[in-house]
Design a protein around this motif. Structure first.
Motif, PDB file in Angstrom:
ATOM      1  N   UNK A  63      40.060 143.050  21.941  1.00  0.00           N
ATOM      2  CA  UNK A  63      39.941 144.231  21.078  1.00  0.00           C
ATOM      3  C   UNK A  63      40.896 144.159  19.887  1.00  0.00           C
ATOM      4  N   UNK A  64      42.142 143.788  20.126  1.00  0.00           N
ATOM      5  CA  UNK A  64      43.140 143.743  19.053  1.00  0.00           C
ATOM      6  C   UNK A  64      42.771 142.693  18.000  1.00  0.00           C
ATOM      7  N   UNK A  65      42.323 141.555  18.453  1.00  0.00           N
ATOM      8  CA  UNK A  65      41.916 140.494  17.526  1.00  0.00           C
ATOM      9  C   UNK A  65      40.703 140.963  16.698  1.00  0.00           C
ATOM     10  N   UNK A  66      39.749 141.604  17.340  1.00  0.00           N
ATOM     11  CA  UNK A  66      38.566 142.111  16.641  1.00  0.00           C
ATOM     12  C   UNK A  66      38.973 143.128  15.575  1.00  0.00           C
ATOM     13  N   UNK A  67      39.875 144.025  15.933  1.00  0.00           N
ATOM     14  CA  UNK A  67      40.344 145.020  14.963  1.00  0.00           C
ATOM     15  C   UNK A  67      40.999 144.346  13.765  1.00  0.00           C
ATOM     16  N   UNK A  68      41.813 143.333  14.020  1.00  0.00           N
ATOM     17  CA  UNK A  68      42.455 142.596  12.922  1.00  0.00           C
ATOM     18  C   UNK A  68      41.411 141.922  12.032  1.00  0.00           C
ATOM     19  N   UNK A  69      40.433 141.289  12.649  1.00  0.00           N
ATOM     20  CA  UNK A  69      39.360 140.624  11.903  1.00  0.00           C
ATOM     21  C   UNK A  69      38.602 141.637  11.032  1.00  0.00           C
ATOM     22  N   UNK A  70      38.291 142.786  11.628  1.00  0.00           N
ATOM     23  CA  UNK A  70      37.553 143.817  10.892  1.00  0.00           C
ATOM     24  C   UNK A  70      38.342 144.295   9.675  1.00  0.00           C
ATOM     25  N   UNK A  71      39.604 144.593   9.863  1.00  0.00           N
ATOM     26  CA  UNK A  71      40.429 145.077   8.757  1.00  0.00           C
ATOM     27  C   UNK A  71      40.493 144.039   7.641  1.00  0.00           C
ATOM     28  N   UNK A  72      40.808 142.802   7.997  1.00  0.00           N
ATOM     29  CA  UNK A  72      40.953 141.749   6.980  1.00  0.00           C
ATOM     30  C   UNK A  72      39.634 141.473   6.250  1.00  0.00           C
ATOM     31  N   UNK A  73      38.571 141.322   6.999  1.00  0.00           N
ATOM     32  CA  UNK A  73      37.289 140.947   6.403  1.00  0.00           C
ATOM     33  C   UNK A  73      36.686 142.106   5.614  1.00  0.00           C
ATOM     34  N   UNK A  74      36.798 143.315   6.150  1.00  0.00           N
ATOM     35  CA  UNK A  74      36.306 144.479   5.400  1.00  0.00           C
ATOM     36  C   UNK A  74      37.075 144.661   4.099  1.00  0.00           C
ATOM     37  N   UNK A  75      38.382 144.503   4.142  1.00  0.00           N
ATOM     38  CA  UNK A  75      39.174 144.631   2.916  1.00  0.00           C
ATOM     39  C   UNK A  75      38.778 143.576   1.877  1.00  0.00           C
ATOM     40  N   UNK A  76      38.548 142.342   2.326  1.00  0.00           N
ATOM     41  CA  UNK A  76      38.106 141.300   1.394  1.00  0.00           C
ATOM     42  C   UNK A  76      36.744 141.641   0.800  1.00  0.00           C
TER      43      UNK A  76
END
Length: 107
Positions: A63-76
């Motif tokens: 879950x934590x890794x997914x949240x990090x991926x979502x934040x980074x990729x969505x921001x990009x």
């Protein structure tokens, strides 16, 4: 004098219409942004509307890794969409502005 003023007002109205048409067109321009390893993929329009999120199964385990991926990729994705949006609208606005001496807003 009034002819020039009417011409400028018509040009401004024309530009506003072009800006609105550009905004509508940007809703149909979409692109994909991926995480660096390709495990997460975001489809977004140039109007900054998320159309799809594709997540690799292995990301669902952490879950934590997914949240990090979502934040980074969505921001990009949002940054890229914003840059495209602003560039397109600025080009339309600059092209349509009347030539008013001393008004160099878009230079």
């Amino acid at each position: 004098m009034f002819g020039d003023m009417m011409g400028m007002m018509n040009k401004i109205k024309e530009t506003q219409e072009k800006v609105e048409a550009t905004k509508e067109r940007l809703k149909t321009v979409s692109f994909e942004e991926k995480s660096s390893d390709g495990l997460l993929q975001i489809t977004i329009t140039a109007a900054r509307e998320i159309k799809n999120i594709s997540i690799a199964d292995e990301l669902l385990e952490d879950k934590e890794q997914l949240e990090d991926y979502l934040v980074l990729t969505l921001n990009k994705a949002i940054e890229r969409a914003s840059e495209m949006n602003e560039a397109e609208l600025a080009a339309v606005a600059k092209d349509g502005m009347p030539d008013i001496p001393g008004l160099d807003m878009f230079k």
